[in-house]
Motif scaffolding. Structure first.
Motif, short mmCIF file in Angstrom:
data_model
loop_
_atom_site.label_atom_id
_atom_site.label_comp_id
_atom_site.label_asym_id
_atom_site.label_seq_id
_atom_site.Cartn_x
_atom_site.Cartn_y
_atom_site.Cartn_z
N VAL A 148 65.84 11.72 40.37
CA VAL A 148 67.07 10.95 40.26
C VAL A 148 68.15 11.67 39.46
O VAL A 148 68.04 12.21 38.34
N ILE A 149 69.55 11.80 39.92
CA ILE A 149 70.53 12.59 39.33
C ILE A 149 71.71 11.36 39.13
O ILE A 149 71.99 10.69 40.10
N PHE A 150 71.88 11.10 37.85
CA PHE A 150 72.64 10.09 37.53
C PHE A 150 73.92 10.20 36.44
O PHE A 150 73.70 11.27 35.67
N LYS A 151 74.72 9.37 36.32
CA LYS A 151 75.83 9.57 35.33
C LYS A 151 75.95 8.26 34.58
O LYS A 151 75.78 7.23 35.10
N CYS A 152 76.36 8.22 33.38
CA CYS A 152 76.89 7.23 32.65
C CYS A 152 77.37 7.64 31.12
O CYS A 152 77.39 8.97 30.89
N ALA A 153 78.16 6.98 30.59
CA ALA A 153 78.76 7.22 29.40
C ALA A 153 77.69 7.28 28.18
O ALA A 153 77.44 6.17 27.96
N GLY A 154 77.89 8.19 27.35
CA GLY A 154 76.93 8.42 26.00
C GLY A 154 75.56 8.33 26.45
O GLY A 154 75.11 8.59 27.46
N THR A 155 74.91 8.14 25.54
CA THR A 155 73.39 8.32 25.35
C THR A 155 72.64 7.06 24.99
O THR A 155 71.39 6.99 24.92
N SER A 156 73.17 5.92 24.89
CA SER A 156 72.62 4.82 24.26
C SER A 156 71.51 4.07 25.14
O SER A 156 70.66 3.43 24.72
N PHE A 157 71.53 4.48 26.49
CA PHE A 157 70.43 3.93 27.50
C PHE A 157 69.09 4.47 27.01
O PHE A 157 67.98 3.91 27.32
N ILE A 158 69.09 5.64 26.40
CA ILE A 158 67.81 6.34 26.11
C ILE A 158 67.02 5.34 25.07
O ILE A 158 65.87 5.28 25.19
N ASN A 159 67.61 4.59 24.25
CA ASN A 159 67.04 3.60 23.30
C ASN A 159 66.18 2.64 23.89
O ASN A 159 65.08 2.32 23.52
N HIS A 160 66.48 1.95 25.21
CA HIS A 160 65.54 1.01 25.62
C HIS A 160 65.08 1.58 27.09
O HIS A 160 64.62 0.69 27.81
#
Length: 728
Positions: free
Chosen positions: A650-662
C-alpha cells in the motif's frame, strides 16, 4: 403554478418530409406557449435492422414525460400496417395523434390524397388527350397508395377509359431507388401516354428511365405528374407537374388541434386537401410569373391599396406556403410595401434607404434562407419596377442599389454556409480522430464534451444507465428507474456533474421548452440517452452525435476492461504490480507540502499451512479476508496492490505521523472483525511494516522499491520457516 402544455413528436430519420412536420409542430407549440419534445428513434417494422430497433428505445420515454399528447407520423414510423405496428401504438400511455393516416382509434390529421390525384389524372385526360394511362404507386397496402390508386381508377372510370391490372406498378416505397423496376415496366408498356406517380421521387426516377429506354419527349409524347410538390419539382427539366402538399401543415394542425381539442377528451379527425399544380411535364407552358405580372397590372389599373398588392406579391414569393411565426414573411411584405411607395418626384431619403437595407438583411439570414426562393424574389422585385416605375429614372437607379444589396446579402449567406459546411466536415474529422484517442484524456467524458463543443452544441445532458443493458429485437426492454447524469453543457460551458442517480420522471419534469432526445447505444447494448436543444436545421447531426457517443463509450469501456485485466489482480480486485506502480506515481504527484508518503508492506501469516491443511480454496478465502482487512484500513488517499501470492503493498499519503500511535490497534480491531464476519476454520492475520517514502529523492524508483521489498519479504519468510517449519 399551472403546468405548461407539453407536446411530443416521434421522428425516425433526417428527411425533408419529417423536417417539415417538425417545423410545423414546433411553430404551433410556440404559438400556443407549449413545450415541444422530439424523440429521434427508428422505424417500427417486422424485420428491423439493429440500428432501427436500438434507436427505437427512445420512444418508450414518451410514457414518463408527462406529455399532453404524442404526434406520430405513422407512415414514417410504422411503414407496415400490421400487428407489430398496432402493438407499438398501444404501448403508449398518453393520447396519440396520428399524422398522415386516418385512424378510427386515435385522433388524426391526414391528407385528402384523392382530390389532388383525381384532379391531375383528369387534367392529363382532358387537356393532354391521354388515352392509355398508367400509375406508379408506393406500397400496395399503405393508406396513401390506396387513396391515390382509387382516385386514378375513378378518373379513368368517369372518362370511360379501360385499365389493366398491370398498368399500375407498385413499388416498395415512395423513394427514387426503383430504376430497374420502372425500366422493365416501361418497356412492357410502350403504349402508355400518361403516368401518374405517387411521389415526386418516383416521378424523377421515371424521368431517367423515359430518357434511357424510349424516344419520347416528356411533356409532348408522354405526360408525367408527381405528388408532394417537393422543391425539386419546380426546378427539374422539364418542370414536373405535381400535387401540392405541405407536411409542415400536418404537424402544425396536429399540434394546434391537440392543444385545443384533447383538453375536452374528444377525438378529432382533420383532412387537408391536396391540389394539382400543372407544369411543363403535362404540357403546361405558362409561367407562374405571368400571373404575378397580370396581377400587378390589374392592381395598378384598379388603384388597389399598397398593402393589398404587397400581400399578393408576398404570397407569390412564398408560393402560398405557411411560414408560421418566422419574421421573414413580414420582412418581405414590408420591403415590397416600401418599394411600391417610391415615386419619381420624391427622392428616397436616407432613413428609407437604411430601413430597406435592414429589412433585406433581415430576409437573407443564415437561419431563414431556406424559406425563400431567390428566383421568385428577384422576379417579383423586377415586376414591381416594370409595372409601377417603368418611366422613373431616379427610381431605376435606386432599384439598382436594391438589387445590389439583395445579391450581396444572398451571396454573403451562401459563403457563410459553405464555410459552415467546411467547418462541419473538419469537425467530423476531429471528432473521429479524438474518439479513437481516449487515452489522451483523463476521462471519456472529456472527449465527449470536447466533441460536442466542436459541433457548437449549446445545451446538452447525457444520462447513462448504471451499466450497459443488452437489448435484442422483439425482446421486452424495461426502462430503469434511475439514470446517472454524466455530462452537462450549459451555454457551451461544461458543468461538473456529481455521481448522483436521478429518477426518470424528475429528469423530464425539469425539461426545457424545446428538446431533442435520442437513445445512446452500441451494437446490442443500450447505454442511456442524450438530450439537447439542437436547432431544427441541425437535427440531421443528432444521429451522428448519438452513434458517436455510443461508440466512444463502448470503445472506452472495452479499453478500460482490457486495462483492468492488465493492471488488476483477478482474485482480489486489487492492483497488480504494474497497476500499482502506475497508480502510485499519480498519487505521489498529487502530494501537497503538508503531506507525507508512506510505504506499507504486508504478507499473510501461515498461508502455506492453510493451503496444505484446508486446501487452496480456503487459501483463496484467506487472501480475500486479508484484502478486506487492508481495504478497510486504507480507505482514502492510497493505492493498494497484491504483488505476490500472499504479499500486499500500500502506498498512501497523510499529513503528519500521528496515525502511527493507533495503527497497531486499528489493524488488530479490523482483523478481529473480519475473521468474525467470515467464519473460516482458521484465523487470518497479516504481518506488516511501514516506511516513509522520500519523494524528493532524485533517484526514487517505485519499481525497484517494490522489488527490494519483495526480496526482503522473501528473506523474512525463509527465517520464519526455519523458526517454525510446521505452521509457516
Amino acid at each position: 403554478m399551472k403546468k405548461r402544455p407539453r407536446v411530443g413528436l416521434l421522428i425516425c430519420s433526417d428527411s425533408h418530409y419529417l423536417s417539415k412536420i417538425t417545423r410545423g409542430a414546433h411553430a404551433a407549440c410556440l404559438e400556443m406557449d407549449a413545450d415541444f419534445i422530439i424523440l429521434n428513434g427508428g422505424k417500427i417494422k417486422e424485420n428491423q435492422e439493429l440500428d432501427h430497433y436500438q434507436k427505437s428505445i427512445v420512444y418508450q420515454y414518451a410514457n414518463v414525460m408527462d406529455l399532453d399528447f404524442l404526434l406520430i407520423p405513422y407512415s414514417s414510423i410504422c411503414p407496415e400496417n400490421n400487428d407489430i405496428a398496432k402493438a407499438f401504438l398501444k404501448s403508449f400511455e398518453v393520447p396519440i395523434i396520428i399524422l398522415n393516416q386516418p385512424s378510427p382509434l386515435y385522433s388524426s390529421v391526414s391528407y385528402n390524397n384523392f382530390s389532388g390525384t383525381k384532379e391531375a389524372v383528369d387534367y392529363m385526360i382532358e387537356n393532354c388527350g391521354c388515352l392509355h394511362l398508367g400509375m406508379i404507386s408506393g406500397k400496395k397496402d399503405s393508406h396513401g397508395s390506396i387513396e391515390r390508386v382509387e382516385a386514378f381508377k375513378t378518373s379513368l372510370k368517369n372518362h370511360t377509359l379501360a385499365i389493366q391490372d398491370d398498368d399500375i406498378l407498385y413499388a416498395s416505397d415512395y423513394t427514387k431507388n426503383h430504376n430497374e423496376l420502372i425500366r422493365d415496366w416501361l418497356i412492357l408498356h410502350p403504349y402508355i401516354d400518361g403516368i401518374m406517380c405517387a411521389s415526386d421521387e418516383l416521378a424523377l426516377c421515371l424521368y431517367q428511365q423515359v430518357n434511357a429506354v424510349t424516344n419520347k419527349k416528356i411533356g409532348r409524347d408522354i405526360f408525367i405528374c408527381g405528388f408532394d410538390d417537393e422543391p425539386i419539382a419546380a426546378h427539374c427539366i422539364p418542370l414536373l407537374s405535381s400535387c401540392h402538399t405541405d407536411p409542415s401543415y400536418l404537424g402544425y394542425m396536429g399540434a394546434i388541434e391537440g392543444l385545443s381539442t384533447l383538453k375536452k377528451d374528444k377525438h378529432f379527425h382533420k383532412t387537408i386537401d391536396t391540389f394539382f399544380i400543372p407544369r411543363e411535364s403535362v404540357g403546361y407552358n405558362a409561367q407562374t410569373e405571368d400571373y404575378l405580372y397580370r396581377f400587378l397590372l390589374d392592381c395598378k389599373e384598379s388603384h388597389l391599396p399598397v398593402d393589398y398588392v404587397a400581400s399578393g406579391i408576398t404570397n407569390y414569393v412564398f408560393d402560398n406556403r405557411l411560414v408560421y411565426h418566422l419574421p421573414i414573411k413580414d420582412n418581405v411584405n414590408q420591403l415590397f410595401t416600401l418599394l411600391l411607395t417610391v415615386h419619381e418626384d420624391q427622392l428616397v431619403d436616407t432613413s428609407t434607404k437604411r430601413d430597406m437595407s435592414q429589412i433585406i438583411e433581415g430576409i437573407f439570414t443564415y437561419d431563414l434562407l431556406n424559406y425563400i426562393d431567390i428566383e421568385r424574389f428577384l422576379s417579383a422585385t423586377s415586376f414591381v419596377l416594370d409595372c409601377y416605375h417603368s418611366h422613373q429614372k431616379n427610381v431605376h437607379l435606386f432599384y439598382r442599389k436594391i438589387y445590389s444589396k439583395i445579391i450581396t446579402s444572398y451571396h454573403m449567406i451562401i459563403s457563410k454556409r459553405e464555410l459552415h459546411y467546411h467547418e462541419e466536415f473538419t469537425n467530423l474529422n476531429k471528432v473521429n480522430r479524438e474518439s479513437a484517442l481516449v487515452n489522451k484524456y483523463n476521462h471519456i467524458f472529456d472527449v465527449l464534451a470536447n466533441n460536442l463543443q466542436h459541433f457548437g452544441v449549446k445545451n446538452a445532458k447525457l444520462y447513462l444507465y448504471q451499466e450497459m443493458i443488452p437489448y435484442y429485437h422483439n425482446k421486452p426492454f424495461e426502462l430503469p428507474d434511475k439514470v446517472y447524469l454524466k455530462l452537462k453543457i450549459e451555454n457551451q460551458q461544461v458543468i461538473p456533474c456529481s455521481q448522483q442517480a436521478y429518477y426518470l420522471h424528475n429528469i423530464f419534469n425539469d425539461i426545457k421548452p424545446y428538446q431533442l432526445i435520442s437513445a445512446i447505444y452500441s451494437n446490442d447494448y443500450q447505454i442511456g440517452f442524450f438530450i439537447s436543444d439542437l436547432s431544427l436545421d441541425q437535427s440531421e447531426l443528432i444521429d451522428y452525435i448519438s452513434s458517436q457517443i455510443g461508440s466512444s463509450l463502448h470503445f472506452s469501456a472495452a479499453v478500460n476492461k482490457l486495462k483492468q485485466f492488465s493492471t488488476t489482480d483477478t482474485l482480489t480486485g486489487l492492483l497488480n504490480r504494474r497497476g500499482l506502480i502506475e497508480s502510485a506515481h499519480r498519487l505521489l504527484n498529487s502530494l501537497n507540502e503538508k503531506e507525507n508518503a508512506y510505504f506499507f508492506l504486508a504478507d499473510i501469516d501461515r498461508l502455506k499451512y492453510i493451503n496444505d491443511n484446508f486446501g487452496h480454496k480456503y487459501g483463496d478465502e484467506a487472501i480475500k479476508v486479508a484484502t478486506h482487512i487492508i481495504n478497510r484500513i486504507f480507505k482514502d488517499n492510497s493505492v493498494i496492490g497484491r504483488i505476490g501470492g500472499d504479499e500486499f503493498v500500500v502506498i498512501f499519503k497523510c499529513a503528519g505521523t500521528s496515525f502511527i500511535n493507533h495503527f497497531k490497534q486499528t489493524i488488530e480491531d479490523v482483523t478481529l472483525s473480519e475473521n468474525h464476519h467470515h467464519h473460516l476454520p482458521f484465523k487470518t492475520t497479516v504481518s506488516y511494516g511501514i516506511s516513509v517514502i522520500d519523494v524528493n529523492h532524485s533517484q526514487l524508483d517505485l519499481t525497484q522499491m517494490i522489488n527490494d521489498a519483495d526480496a526482503l519479504m522473501y528473506e523474512r519468510k525463509k527465517k520464519k520457516k526455519m523458526k517454525n517449519p510446521i505452521t509457516n
